[in-house]
Motif scaffolding. Sequence first.
Motif, PDB file in Angstrom:
ATOM      1  N   GLU A 245       0.703  -1.350   0.034  1.00  0.00           N
ATOM      2  CA  GLU A 245      -0.003  -0.032  -0.228  1.00  0.00           C
ATOM      3  C   GLU A 245       0.864   1.291   0.083  1.00  0.00           C
ATOM      4  N   LEU A 246       2.032   1.128   0.112  1.00  0.00           N
ATOM      5  CA  LEU A 246       3.102   2.266   0.272  1.00  0.00           C
ATOM      6  C   LEU A 246       3.874   2.623  -1.191  1.00  0.00           C
ATOM      7  N   ALA A 247       3.509   1.657  -2.094  1.00  0.00           N
ATOM      8  CA  ALA A 247       4.065   1.900  -3.290  1.00  0.00           C
ATOM      9  C   ALA A 247       4.353   3.310  -3.856  1.00  0.00           C
ATOM     10  N   PRO A 248       3.088   4.087  -3.501  1.00  0.00           N
ATOM     11  CA  PRO A 248       3.364   5.287  -4.293  1.00  0.00           C
ATOM     12  C   PRO A 248       4.294   6.382  -3.386  1.00  0.00           C
ATOM     13  N   PHE A 249       4.623   5.967  -2.408  1.00  0.00           N
ATOM     14  CA  PHE A 249       5.585   6.766  -1.490  1.00  0.00           C
ATOM     15  C   PHE A 249       7.058   6.500  -1.292  1.00  0.00           C
ATOM     16  N   ARG A 250       7.129   5.570  -2.352  1.00  0.00           N
ATOM     17  CA  ARG A 250       8.658   5.258  -2.193  1.00  0.00           C
ATOM     18  C   ARG A 250       9.640   6.350  -2.871  1.00  0.00           C
ATOM     19  N   VAL A 251      10.647   6.625  -2.274  1.00  0.00           N
ATOM     20  CA  VAL A 251      11.495   7.639  -2.738  1.00  0.00           C
ATOM     21  C   VAL A 251      12.936   6.900  -2.464  1.00  0.00           C
TER      22      VAL A 251
END
Lengths: 395, 395
Positions: A245-251
């Motif tokens: 669920e955190l894929a869009p927040f990878r940096v």
Amino acid sequence: MKQGIAFGIYSIKDNPKRLAAKIQGQIVDLFLLAGKNVFEDLKIDQSVFENDFLNDFISLGKDKTNAVIQILKNINLEEFSSCVVSNEEVSLHLPVRIGDYTDFYSSEQHAYNVGVMFRDPNNALLTNWKHLPVAYHGRSSSIFVSGQNFHRPKGQVNSSDTTLPGFSESKRLDIELEMATIIGKNNEIGNAVDVNQAEEYVFGFSLFNDWSARDIQRWEYVPLGPFLAKNFFSSIGAWVVPIEELAPFRVDAEVQNPEVLPYLQEKNRKNFDITLEVYLIPNADKTQTEVLLCRSNFKNMYWTVAQQIAHHTVNGCNLNVGDVMGSGTISGKTPDSYGSLLELSWGGKNPITLPDGSTRTFLEDGDTIVIKGYALNGDYSVDFGEVRTTILPSK
Amino acid sequence: MKQGIAFGIYSIKDNPKRLAAKIQGQIVDLFLLAGKNVFEDLKIDQSVFENDFLNDFISLGKDKTNAVIQILKNINLEEFSSCVVSNEEVSLHLPVRIGDYTDFYSSEQHAYNVGVMFRDPNNALLTNWKHLPVAYHGRSSSIFVSGQNFHRPKGQVNSSDTTLPGFSESKRLDIELEMATIIGKNNEIGNAVDVNQAEEYVFGFSLFNDWSARDIQRWEYVPLGPFLAKNFFSSIGAWVVPIEELAPFRVDAEVQNPEVLPYLQEKNRKNFDITLEVYLIPNADKTQTEVLLCRSNFKNMYWTVAQQIAHHTVNGCNLNVGDVMGSGTISGKTPDSYGSLLELSWGGKNPITLPDGSTRTFLEDGDTIVIKGYALNGDYSVDFGEVRTTILPSK
């Protein structure tokens, strides 16, 4: 706005504990939902959903748990309104049965700040710090869920090595702003997890407050590390957000210098951009107003979670579903992002003045600490909920 | 000769695990024995005896477990010969489900030896050592029962602080001769156990080998303590001897100087006179002859088990049935009683010559270590069995 899914354990009154999912801000009973056959194709035993912990669910494996997540993301909650439970009647519980708890020390600014305070600025990081993710074992039995409070610990304290120790309540009771990684797959004894496959061993993350008694720690911790300064209590969030669920927040994570040994080298080195906040509700404040103490971010990690797992297992150490790995205190580069009062008050030298006129170096009886975590990317958000704990007076 | 009772978990082939007692050297199936109604008055559910672990049995409380012990001591085994199982067909298993594992550092000679080697003879004990029983948390998942073997761990090593670390198999793989205390009663969070009541929280003891990789430890352990140097494997005995069975072996513990803080002061300060031996079967020895490496004794403890428990809980830390507390390496005053190869070979400087002509500083692949423990007083004896482990090559 689409919200990411989170999982937890809930009950109402004396009913059995069940799995819950947070979907678009609403708490949904997964046992009831499963009873409506929405997961029918996945052939999951009903006992997985009426359960004291998430462990059996996590142990189904990512194929099944990700399929459940996809179903939950696409469900029409109005159609299943009988499965939605009211926030008011719900008790939330410890989400996982924790076998072992490991605490890392992976935020560079935090390690640097501690080094400057206790050694000197030119020698702040110990020589091993940039070569391996320093960690130690903690106590799993004293990890409790948000909403459970604890009594201020007592113990031996000694402010120098030339005096005799005294015995008192801790006068330097502190928070540690952390994230908890929840292990999602067993690693059998003798096996080392490849750093580039390590995220397969992560189910998800929760908020974590690793309470610390700095005065007890000072006297006890040489040579074998912190013990009673830490094991009196730790607080974990009730909601676990799956890593998917955190894929869009990878940096991108910081490039490491010096280069690390091959077993720690990642092809694709990522952190998670998740805002983390610590609030204090001062004991004397009858309005219960939350005062922001710091705002940090889960991306402030020199050592990624994948590196932590690769290091933890490089000697063949086994991992089990439900094990917890704490990130260590997460501090950013600016003083308003430091994740502990030790750093925020700079060892107690710079008291923090609160809106009610009182000051804090460390915590007072009756103080409440609330940690919050969230992330936002376009029209997609994730909410980790909160970890709320009140300091009770010593027994 | 009367022998003390010991408890363990056994199975035959794929049958369910059951509780066993060792009675006069014979292994007795307690599930079968319970089926003969010998414990009828105690109203113990049969599921307690057909069980993967001793935890449910221990949780019955000392009134019931001591009543079971008394029945077992007085039983006529000939009458119940159908409950006796043959040693040859039995597999023994991990006796308890271990929630948390704590390792102490409570033998003065061991702490002194380590201090002399790594610091200097005039400054061997750190200033806190005689004021509190130093301890740290270990890994519970990697504790395995006697007979299970492990692969030599790999990891980061660095022999100085001015060189870059390397990566290799541990070349300083060591034993630690310890006893494991098995916690017998829960202590709820927030409560401190009184040192004079602390033994009520002890179910019993097992042999324990806390394997250590000294080269990995050297580089990683500052500032938070040992981690990968310890958590690759620990070995515990299959048999737990209840503390009540050790009454005839109680001996006065050393008077402590300096005086300890009140919460550590005991009215009746006792250790246990139990002989502990470490044997090595060298890898090249086809005759499998056990070579005695050291003979120590559980009485060589500066900090008693009661003090360890009082200290562990003085901050309110909770304890659970089945938790394990390691004693720390138990070394006596003479060099032939040192409980680790680190001490026996004095940091690797004095290789030990074995009867087959080979030498050892630390352990080689294929070496087998056997720890034994026993006690004798008049016509009463107790046998802890053995902990047997072979070093497999690195994977």
